[in-house]
Scaffold this motif. Structure first.
Motif, PDB file in Angstrom:
ATOM      1  N   TRP A 125       0.837  -1.197   0.000  1.00 34.21           N
ATOM      2  CA  TRP A 125       0.000   0.000   0.000  1.00 34.21           C
ATOM      3  C   TRP A 125       0.874   1.251   0.000  1.00 34.21           C
ATOM      4  O   TRP A 125       0.619   2.203  -0.752  1.00 34.21           O
ATOM      5  CB  TRP A 125      -0.927  -0.009   1.218  1.00 34.21           C
ATOM      6  CG  TRP A 125      -1.857   1.176   1.253  1.00 34.21           C
ATOM      7  CD1 TRP A 125      -1.640   2.389   1.822  1.00 34.21           C
ATOM      8  CD2 TRP A 125      -3.160   1.238   0.653  1.00 34.21           C
ATOM      9  NE1 TRP A 125      -2.716   3.213   1.634  1.00 34.21           N
ATOM     10  CE2 TRP A 125      -3.659   2.539   0.911  1.00 34.21           C
ATOM     11  CE3 TRP A 125      -3.935   0.334  -0.063  1.00 34.21           C
ATOM     12  CZ2 TRP A 125      -4.922   2.953   0.478  1.00 34.21           C
ATOM     13  CZ3 TRP A 125      -5.181   0.743  -0.502  1.00 34.21           C
ATOM     14  CH2 TRP A 125      -5.663   2.032  -0.239  1.00 34.21           C
ATOM     15  N   ARG A 126       1.910   1.255   0.829  1.00 39.69           N
ATOM     16  CA  ARG A 126       2.822   2.395   0.872  1.00 39.69           C
ATOM     17  C   ARG A 126       3.544   2.568  -0.459  1.00 39.69           C
ATOM     18  O   ARG A 126       3.791   3.700  -0.910  1.00 39.69           O
ATOM     19  CB  ARG A 126       3.845   2.196   1.991  1.00 39.69           C
ATOM     20  CG  ARG A 126       3.302   2.420   3.402  1.00 39.69           C
ATOM     21  CD  ARG A 126       4.350   2.031   4.426  1.00 39.69           C
ATOM     22  NE  ARG A 126       3.959   2.351   5.776  1.00 39.69           N
ATOM     23  CZ  ARG A 126       4.231   3.512   6.391  1.00 39.69           C
ATOM     24  NH1 ARG A 126       4.904   4.455   5.733  1.00 39.69           N
ATOM     25  NH2 ARG A 126       3.847   3.739   7.617  1.00 39.69           N
ATOM     26  N   THR A 127       3.899   1.474  -1.102  1.00 36.36           N
ATOM     27  CA  THR A 127       4.542   1.551  -2.412  1.00 36.36           C
ATOM     28  C   THR A 127       3.636   2.244  -3.424  1.00 36.36           C
ATOM     29  O   THR A 127       4.063   3.125  -4.167  1.00 36.36           O
ATOM     30  CB  THR A 127       4.912   0.139  -2.915  1.00 36.36           C
ATOM     31  OG1 THR A 127       5.772  -0.493  -1.962  1.00 36.36           O
ATOM     32  CG2 THR A 127       5.614   0.197  -4.256  1.00 36.36           C
ATOM     33  N   ALA A 128       2.360   1.864  -3.429  1.00 39.90           N
ATOM     34  CA  ALA A 128       1.412   2.456  -4.366  1.00 39.90           C
ATOM     35  C   ALA A 128       1.078   3.901  -4.019  1.00 39.90           C
ATOM     36  O   ALA A 128       0.808   4.723  -4.901  1.00 39.90           O
ATOM     37  CB  ALA A 128       0.130   1.614  -4.404  1.00 39.90           C
ATOM     38  N   GLY A 130       3.058   6.116  -2.487  1.00 36.41           N
ATOM     39  CA  GLY A 130       4.185   7.029  -2.478  1.00 36.41           C
ATOM     40  C   GLY A 130       4.722   7.324  -1.095  1.00 36.41           C
ATOM     41  O   GLY A 130       5.365   8.351  -0.879  1.00 36.41           O
ATOM     42  N   THR A 131       4.478   6.420  -0.138  1.00 33.78           N
ATOM     43  CA  THR A 131       4.927   6.646   1.250  1.00 33.78           C
ATOM     44  C   THR A 131       5.768   5.469   1.739  1.00 33.78           C
ATOM     45  O   THR A 131       5.677   5.073   2.898  1.00 33.78           O
ATOM     46  CB  THR A 131       3.713   6.849   2.176  1.00 33.78           C
ATOM     47  OG1 THR A 131       2.855   5.690   2.107  1.00 33.78           O
ATOM     48  CG2 THR A 131       2.926   8.083   1.785  1.00 33.78           C
ATOM     49  N   LEU A 132       6.603   4.930   0.867  1.00 30.65           N
ATOM     50  CA  LEU A 132       7.393   3.755   1.226  1.00 30.65           C
ATOM     51  C   LEU A 132       8.462   4.077   2.259  1.00 30.65           C
ATOM     52  O   LEU A 132       8.833   3.210   3.057  1.00 30.65           O
ATOM     53  CB  LEU A 132       8.033   3.171  -0.034  1.00 30.65           C
ATOM     54  CG  LEU A 132       8.799   1.854   0.093  1.00 30.65           C
ATOM     55  CD1 LEU A 132       7.908   0.757   0.650  1.00 30.65           C
ATOM     56  CD2 LEU A 132       9.370   1.441  -1.269  1.00 30.65           C
ATOM     57  N   ASP A 133       8.959   5.295   2.258  1.00 29.83           N
ATOM     58  CA  ASP A 133       9.975   5.684   3.230  1.00 29.83           C
ATOM     59  C   ASP A 133       9.447   5.486   4.650  1.00 29.83           C
ATOM     60  O   ASP A 133       8.388   5.989   5.001  1.00 29.83           O
ATOM     61  CB  ASP A 133      10.374   7.147   3.021  1.00 29.83           C
ATOM     62  CG  ASP A 133      11.550   7.550   3.886  1.00 29.83           C
ATOM     63  OD1 ASP A 133      12.364   6.677   4.219  1.00 29.83           O
ATOM     64  OD2 ASP A 133      11.636   8.740   4.241  1.00 29.83           O
ATOM     65  N   GLY A 134      10.171   4.744   5.448  1.00 32.86           N
ATOM     66  CA  GLY A 134       9.738   4.477   6.814  1.00 32.86           C
ATOM     67  C   GLY A 134       8.935   3.208   6.983  1.00 32.86           C
ATOM     68  O   GLY A 134       8.550   2.879   8.111  1.00 32.86           O
ATOM     69  N   ALA A 135       8.669   2.470   5.904  1.00 31.26           N
ATOM     70  CA  ALA A 135       7.921   1.208   6.016  1.00 31.26           C
ATOM     71  C   ALA A 135       8.736   0.185   6.805  1.00 31.26           C
ATOM     72  O   ALA A 135       9.972   0.167   6.755  1.00 31.26           O
ATOM     73  CB  ALA A 135       7.590   0.658   4.634  1.00 31.26           C
ATOM     74  N   ASP A 136       8.036  -0.660   7.538  1.00 33.21           N
ATOM     75  CA  ASP A 136       8.670  -1.700   8.347  1.00 33.21           C
ATOM     76  C   ASP A 136       8.925  -2.917   7.460  1.00 33.21           C
ATOM     77  O   ASP A 136       8.043  -3.748   7.257  1.00 33.21           O
ATOM     78  CB  ASP A 136       7.767  -2.059   9.530  1.00 33.21           C
ATOM     79  CG  ASP A 136       8.389  -3.131  10.427  1.00 33.21           C
ATOM     80  OD1 ASP A 136       9.613  -3.355  10.325  1.00 33.21           O
ATOM     81  OD2 ASP A 136       7.645  -3.741  11.216  1.00 33.21           O
ATOM     82  N   ILE A 137      10.135  -3.013   6.902  1.00 34.88           N
ATOM     83  CA  ILE A 137      10.503  -4.108   6.006  1.00 34.88           C
ATOM     84  C   ILE A 137      11.754  -4.775   6.558  1.00 34.88           C
ATOM     85  O   ILE A 137      12.782  -4.129   6.763  1.00 34.88           O
ATOM     86  CB  ILE A 137      10.774  -3.616   4.575  1.00 34.88           C
ATOM     87  CG1 ILE A 137       9.572  -2.854   4.016  1.00 34.88           C
ATOM     88  CG2 ILE A 137      11.127  -4.795   3.670  1.00 34.88           C
ATOM     89  CD1 ILE A 137       9.817  -2.243   2.654  1.00 34.88           C
ATOM     90  N   GLY A 138      11.675  -6.054   6.809  1.00 34.65           N
ATOM     91  CA  GLY A 138      12.829  -6.806   7.273  1.00 34.65           C
ATOM     92  C   GLY A 138      12.716  -8.245   6.815  1.00 34.65           C
ATOM     93  O   GLY A 138      11.677  -8.686   6.314  1.00 34.65           O
ATOM     94  N   PHE A 139      13.801  -8.991   6.986  1.00 33.23           N
ATOM     95  CA  PHE A 139      13.826 -10.389   6.579  1.00 33.23           C
ATOM     96  C   PHE A 139      14.418 -11.224   7.704  1.00 33.23           C
ATOM     97  O   PHE A 139      15.380 -10.814   8.361  1.00 33.23           O
ATOM     98  CB  PHE A 139      14.636 -10.584   5.296  1.00 33.23           C
ATOM     99  CG  PHE A 139      13.981  -9.984   4.082  1.00 33.23           C
ATOM    100  CD1 PHE A 139      13.044 -10.697   3.369  1.00 33.23           C
ATOM    101  CD2 PHE A 139      14.282  -8.687   3.675  1.00 33.23           C
ATOM    102  CE1 PHE A 139      12.422 -10.150   2.265  1.00 33.23           C
ATOM    103  CE2 PHE A 139      13.677  -8.125   2.581  1.00 33.23           C
ATOM    104  CZ  PHE A 139      12.734  -8.858   1.863  1.00 33.23           C
ATOM    105  N   ALA A 140      13.832 -12.390   7.925  1.00 34.52           N
ATOM    106  CA  ALA A 140      14.345 -13.310   8.925  1.00 34.52           C
ATOM    107  C   ALA A 140      15.770 -13.709   8.567  1.00 34.52           C
ATOM    108  O   ALA A 140      16.121 -13.809   7.379  1.00 34.52           O
ATOM    109  CB  ALA A 140      13.453 -14.547   9.009  1.00 34.52           C
ATOM    110  N   PRO A 141      16.624 -13.953   9.560  1.00 39.81           N
ATOM    111  CA  PRO A 141      18.018 -14.283   9.269  1.00 39.81           C
ATOM    112  C   PRO A 141      18.210 -15.653   8.637  1.00 39.81           C
ATOM    113  O   PRO A 141      19.299 -15.962   8.159  1.00 39.81           O
ATOM    114  CB  PRO A 141      18.681 -14.209  10.650  1.00 39.81           C
ATOM    115  CG  PRO A 141      17.571 -14.437  11.621  1.00 39.81           C
ATOM    116  CD  PRO A 141      16.356 -13.829  11.004  1.00 39.81           C
ATOM    117  N   ARG A 142      17.174 -16.477   8.624  1.00 34.75           N
ATOM    118  CA  ARG A 142      17.310 -17.803   8.027  1.00 34.75           C
ATOM    119  C   ARG A 142      17.441 -17.731   6.506  1.00 34.75           C
ATOM    120  O   ARG A 142      17.043 -16.757   5.871  1.00 34.75           O
ATOM    121  CB  ARG A 142      16.110 -18.674   8.401  1.00 34.75           C
ATOM    122  CG  ARG A 142      16.032 -19.003   9.875  1.00 34.75           C
ATOM    123  CD  ARG A 142      14.892 -19.953  10.173  1.00 34.75           C
ATOM    124  NE  ARG A 142      13.592 -19.375   9.854  1.00 34.75           N
ATOM    125  CZ  ARG A 142      12.446 -20.041   9.941  1.00 34.75           C
ATOM    126  NH1 ARG A 142      12.438 -21.307  10.315  1.00 34.75           N
ATOM    127  NH2 ARG A 142      11.308 -19.453   9.660  1.00 34.75           N
TER     128      ARG A 142
END
Length: 248
Positions: A125-128, A130-142
């Protein structure tokens, strides 16, 4: 065309018009046979993340490939919002672009999504918006290793409607400390409720573990559980970097 030697790398980024968020890099395996032989396909499997791409390389790809592309679109009056997929060849003279797509890649997306931490709906939704900055995006270390189970004849003509067995057994095959995620692709339900094949790329099995060898082993065990006439899969997804580590 210029001949390019090296290993392939898939870099998928989310773009909201200005902000570019690069997701963890993946490596796909295109050729149908183990050891990278035979006909090219849409992808036999992928793993994520890949040690082929360190932080320096990803900064280079963002600076020299992704940012100029988004800027050029903007100069042409196009505000690009969505997924920007760069298929790269890692050559001795640096990364070269083989292709761009404006979608998530298959089968790279399956190991990416299996490791994603954060609310995917909010991120998109943030990508569409225009508010992607600050989105909570992370990946598991596995590490995630995706193995695709195919119908006999792929990448050529295949037979549809073959009953698929042991999906529950595949799901339950994970060893302690590991996880298996199953994605349906070329399947449907028959009139009597049986899951049957409906395409060449039938099921993608993702194994999650602490390292690539364990993730590959978990995915292969689960894929071997899935039964239908003529089913096959590559057992060596990730072999290039595992081979290089052993030989090094």
């Amino acid at each position: 065309e210029e001949r390019l030697d090296g290993q392939e790398l898939s870099v998928i980024a989310l773009v909201d018009g200005r902000t570019i968020t690069v997701l963890d890099p993946c490596q796909d395996h295109k050729q149908v046979g183990e050891g990278d032989v035979g006909a090219n396909t849409g992808g036999m499997g992928a793993y994520c993340p890949t040690p082929l791409a360190d932080e320096e390389l990803l900064r280079s790809v963002s600076r020299d490939v992704l940012v100029p592309t988004v800027d050029a679109l903007r100069r042409d009056g196009i505000t690009f919002r969505g997924v920007l997929y760069a298929g790269l060849m890692l050559t001795p003279s640096g990364p070269k672009v083989l292709e761009f797509n404006t979608r998530f890649g298959d089968p790279e997306t399956q190991p990416l999504m299996a490791r994603l931490q954060g609310d995917l709906v909010d991120i998109l939704w943030r990508t569409a918006a225009g508010t992607l900055d600050g989105a909570d995006i992370g990946f598991a270390p596995r590490v995630a290793c995706a193995v695709v189970v195919f119908a006999c004849g792929y990448p050529g003509a295949v037979t549809n409607g073959l009953p698929i067995d042991c999906l529950a057994k595949a799901q339950a095959s994970a060893a302690q400390g590991e996880e298996v995620v199953i994605f349906h692709a070329g399947t449907r339900r028959s009139d009597d409720g049986q899951v049957v094949t409906h395409g060449g790329r039938v099921i993608t099995v993702v194994g999650l573990a602490a390292d690539l060898a364990a993730a590959q082993g978990g995915a292969n065990r689960a894929a071997a559980c899935i039964r239908f006439p003529g089913a096959f899969f590559r057992k060596d997804i990730g072999h290039r970097v595992m081979r290089d580590r052993v030989s090094g």
